[in-house]
Design an enzyme around this catalytic site. Structure first.
Site, PDB file in Angstrom:
ATOM      1  N   ASP A 175     -17.199   7.299  -1.762  1.00 24.24           N
ATOM      2  CA  ASP A 175     -15.961   7.139  -0.995  1.00 24.24           C
ATOM      3  C   ASP A 175     -15.706   8.470  -0.292  1.00 24.24           C
ATOM      4  O   ASP A 175     -16.382   9.473  -0.583  1.00 24.24           O
ATOM      5  CB  ASP A 175     -14.819   6.778  -1.971  1.00 24.24           C
ATOM      6  CG  ASP A 175     -13.505   6.456  -1.268  1.00 24.24           C
ATOM      7  OD1 ASP A 175     -13.484   6.346  -0.024  1.00 24.24           O
ATOM      8  OD2 ASP A 175     -12.475   6.314  -1.972  1.00 24.24           O
TER       9      ASP A 175
ATOM     10  N   CYS B   9     -16.534   1.879   0.352  1.00 20.41           N
ATOM     11  CA  CYS B   9     -15.381   1.025   0.671  1.00 20.41           C
ATOM     12  C   CYS B   9     -14.992   1.119   2.133  1.00 20.41           C
ATOM     13  O   CYS B   9     -14.323   0.217   2.643  1.00 20.41           O
ATOM     14  CB  CYS B   9     -14.205   1.399  -0.223  1.00 20.41           C
ATOM     15  SG  CYS B   9     -13.751   3.142  -0.084  1.00 20.41           S
TER      16      CYS B   9
ATOM     17  N   HIS C 259      -7.374   0.887  -6.480  1.00 13.92           N
ATOM     18  CA  HIS C 259      -7.584   0.030  -5.299  1.00 13.92           C
ATOM     19  C   HIS C 259      -8.262  -1.256  -5.777  1.00 13.92           C
ATOM     20  O   HIS C 259      -9.429  -1.507  -5.488  1.00 13.92           O
ATOM     21  CB  HIS C 259      -8.456   0.776  -4.286  1.00 13.92           C
ATOM     22  CG  HIS C 259      -8.463   0.174  -2.919  1.00 13.92           C
ATOM     23  ND1 HIS C 259      -7.667  -0.900  -2.559  1.00 13.92           N
ATOM     24  CD2 HIS C 259      -9.190   0.498  -1.797  1.00 13.92           C
ATOM     25  CE1 HIS C 259      -7.896  -1.197  -1.279  1.00 13.92           C
ATOM     26  NE2 HIS C 259      -8.812  -0.372  -0.805  1.00 13.92           N
TER      27      HIS C 259
ATOM     28  N   ARG D 190     -13.563  -8.674   1.567  1.00 15.64           N
ATOM     29  CA  ARG D 190     -12.147  -8.396   1.302  1.00 15.64           C
ATOM     30  C   ARG D 190     -11.330  -9.651   1.639  1.00 15.64           C
ATOM     31  O   ARG D 190     -10.424 -10.029   0.918  1.00 15.64           O
ATOM     32  CB  ARG D 190     -11.660  -7.210   2.153  1.00 15.64           C
ATOM     33  CG  ARG D 190     -12.360  -5.882   1.891  1.00 15.64           C
ATOM     34  CD  ARG D 190     -12.032  -5.317   0.524  1.00 15.64           C
ATOM     35  NE  ARG D 190     -10.581  -5.173   0.341  1.00 15.64           N
ATOM     36  CZ  ARG D 190      -9.849  -4.155   0.802  1.00 15.64           C
ATOM     37  NH1 ARG D 190     -10.427  -3.161   1.446  1.00 15.64           N
ATOM     38  NH2 ARG D 190      -8.542  -4.098   0.579  1.00 15.64           N
TER      39      ARG D 190
ATOM     40  N   ARG E 170       0.873  -1.190   0.000  1.00 17.81           N
ATOM     41  CA  ARG E 170       0.000   0.000   0.000  1.00 17.81           C
ATOM     42  C   ARG E 170       0.898   1.224   0.000  1.00 17.81           C
ATOM     43  O   ARG E 170       1.716   1.403   0.901  1.00 17.81           O
ATOM     44  CB  ARG E 170      -0.915   0.011   1.222  1.00 17.81           C
ATOM     45  CG  ARG E 170      -1.684   1.322   1.363  1.00 17.81           C
ATOM     46  CD  ARG E 170      -2.772   1.282   2.412  1.00 17.81           C
ATOM     47  NE  ARG E 170      -3.950   0.600   1.913  1.00 17.81           N
ATOM     48  CZ  ARG E 170      -5.185   0.788   2.382  1.00 17.81           C
ATOM     49  NH1 ARG E 170      -5.408   1.614   3.378  1.00 17.81           N
ATOM     50  NH2 ARG E 170      -6.202   0.114   1.879  1.00 17.81           N
TER      51      ARG E 170
ATOM     52  N   GLN F   7     -10.209  -3.897  -3.523  1.00 11.10           N
ATOM     53  CA  GLN F   7     -11.519  -3.417  -3.080  1.00 11.10           C
ATOM     54  C   GLN F   7     -12.579  -3.724  -4.132  1.00 11.10           C
ATOM     55  O   GLN F   7     -13.659  -4.234  -3.823  1.00 11.10           O
ATOM     56  CB  GLN F   7     -11.435  -1.896  -2.855  1.00 11.10           C
ATOM     57  CG  GLN F   7     -12.740  -1.270  -2.408  1.00 11.10           C
ATOM     58  CD  GLN F   7     -13.067  -1.616  -0.967  1.00 11.10           C
ATOM     59  OE1 GLN F   7     -12.239  -1.459  -0.090  1.00 11.10           O
ATOM     60  NE2 GLN F   7     -14.279  -2.098  -0.730  1.00 11.10           N
TER      61      GLN F   7
HETATM   62  N1  NVA Z   1      -9.991   6.854  -1.443  1.00 13.28           N
HETATM   63  C1  NVA Z   1      -9.657   6.427  -0.113  1.00 13.28           C
HETATM   64  C2  NVA Z   1      -9.853   4.949   0.037  1.00 13.28           C
HETATM   65  C3  NVA Z   1      -9.580   4.405   1.400  1.00 13.28           C
HETATM   66  C4  NVA Z   1      -9.787   2.938   1.484  1.00 13.28           C
HETATM   67  C5  NVA Z   1      -8.222   6.815   0.180  1.00 13.28           C
HETATM   68  O1  NVA Z   1      -7.363   6.649  -0.679  1.00 13.28           O
HETATM   69  O2  NVA Z   1      -7.957   7.320   1.297  1.00 13.28           O
HETATM   70  N1   CP Z   2     -11.428  -0.008   2.314  1.00 14.22           N
HETATM   71  C1   CP Z   2     -10.155  -0.040   2.737  1.00 14.22           C
HETATM   72  O1   CP Z   2      -9.211  -0.325   2.005  1.00 14.22           O
HETATM   73  O2   CP Z   2     -10.031   0.214   4.071  1.00 14.22           O
HETATM   74  P1   CP Z   2      -8.674   0.395   4.879  1.00 14.22           P
HETATM   75  O3   CP Z   2      -8.055   1.688   4.469  1.00 14.22           O
HETATM   76  O4   CP Z   2      -9.110   0.381   6.326  1.00 14.22           O
HETATM   77  O5   CP Z   2      -7.760  -0.755   4.568  1.00 14.22           O
END
Ligand code: NVA
Ligand code: CP
Length: 315
Positions: free
Chosen positions: A230, A270, A129, A298, A102, A132
């Site tokens: 989101d 998500c 992502h 997930r 990540r 997801q």
């Molecule tokens: N768009 C959000 C998704 C979190 C799972 C982010 O990147 O923070």
């Molecule tokens: N939806 C998602 O990826 O959540 P986290 O940021 O908690 O992993």
């Protein structure tokens, strides 16, 4: 050897098998004889951003498949002090059997995959992502496929994404919808388009123009089977918080907006959610909200991805 950096790293013909595997692993979870295809393996997880669902579902999933998850906060390893991605890829390839990553810059996951000699899974970048979206699609297929044609049950359905239409989850849903034969409309304020890098990717995949965009949230949700949102402020965008809240407020998923979708439409997010911003608490709690099924899946979908990539490495 296979990587999973974007939805289209699985071909259309591979998806039914992947979804069936996720369903099988879900059914067998915790039962005697549950498969352990990662037995004897260690999978490292390099995280440069916060995470609840992704981190926990991968750690639990790797463990349940018989493997050992090794969580590495970017700042605890030399990568955080400037060691190159290339050397990190070369070194970790000597120790572990796969990587879950990540990070911010999508180019980093690509470089780890290009230079390392082990499978890499994208656990979220600024661009995409994909874990997801496959878990979300599986969640919908469980409902619509009645245990039979999981992937086929998605074909022709319409998803409406409202809010930050240029974020990683929106981008990934565009790729996913095109791959799965779904229709996708997005609504958001002008000026928050996807990065040019995303449009180039979409064109390379043969999906140029494979979505509708409008600044009118009601137009986007019309005839939608799913209303998806989101957060308005993704990780890394914190400096823009005030402006984003100001311009995205008309795109909040409220009872009124949700009522403009199909009668039996489902609400998805998500997570994490900010109730009172991109969605009201009332919609999060609505019986048509399937946010926690998404979160649970997930685990099952990622186990299917892990098992598939591990098998591809052994070939
Ligand atoms: N768009 C959000 C998704 C979190 C799972 C982010 O990147 O923070
Ligand atoms: N939806 C998602 O990826 O959540 P986290 O940021 O908690 O992993």
């Amino acid at each position: 050897m296979k990587h999973f950096l974007k939805e289209t790293d699985f071909t259309r013909s591979e998806l039914p098998g992947l979804f069936a595997l996720a369903r099988d692993l879900k059914r067998k979870r915790g039962k005697k004889g549950a498969p352990t295809p990662l037995k004897g393996e260690t999978w490292a997880m390099i995280f440069s951003k916060s995470s609840t669902r992704t981190r926990v579902s991968f750690e639990v999933g790797i463990h349940e498949l018989g493997g050992n998850p090794l969580f590495l906060n970017r700042n605890d390893i030399q990568l955080g002090r400037g060691e190159t991605i290339a050397d990190t890829a070369r070194v970790l390839s000597r120790f572990v059997h796969g990587l879950v990553v990540r990070t911010f810059d999508h180019a980093e996951v690509q470089q780890l995959a290009d230079i390392g000699t082990i499978p890499v899974i994208n656990a979220l970048t600024d661009l995409l992502h994909p874990c997801q979206i496959l878990a979300d699609a599986f969640t919908l297929a469980e409902r619509w496929g009645h245990g039979k044609d999981l992937v086929g049950s998605l074909r022709g359905r319409k998803i409406a994404f409202v809010g930050d239409r240029g974020c990683n989850v929106a981008n990934s849903w565009i790729l996913g919808a095109n791959l799965l034969g779904m229709k996708i409309s997005l609504a958001g304020p002008p000026g928050f388009d996807a990065a040019p890098e995303f449009d180039q990717l979409l064109a390379r995949e043969g999906f140029a123009g494979g979505y509708k965009f409008t600044t009118d949230a009601y137009e986007a949700v019309k005839d939608a089977d799913v209303v998806y949102t989101d957060v308005w402020v993704s990780m890394g965008k914190e400096e823009e918080t005030k402006e984003r809240i100001r311009v995205m407020t008309p795109y909040a998923v409220t009872k009124k907006l949700f009522a403009a979708a199909k009668k039996d439409a489902l609400f998805m997010h998500c997570l994490p959610a900010h109730a009172g911003q991109e969605v009201t608490q009332e919609i999060l709690d609505d019986p048509r909200s399937i946010i926690f099924d998404q979160a649970e899946n997930r685990l099952h979908m990622q186990k299917a991805i892990l098992a598939t990539l591990a098998a591809s490495r052994r070939k």
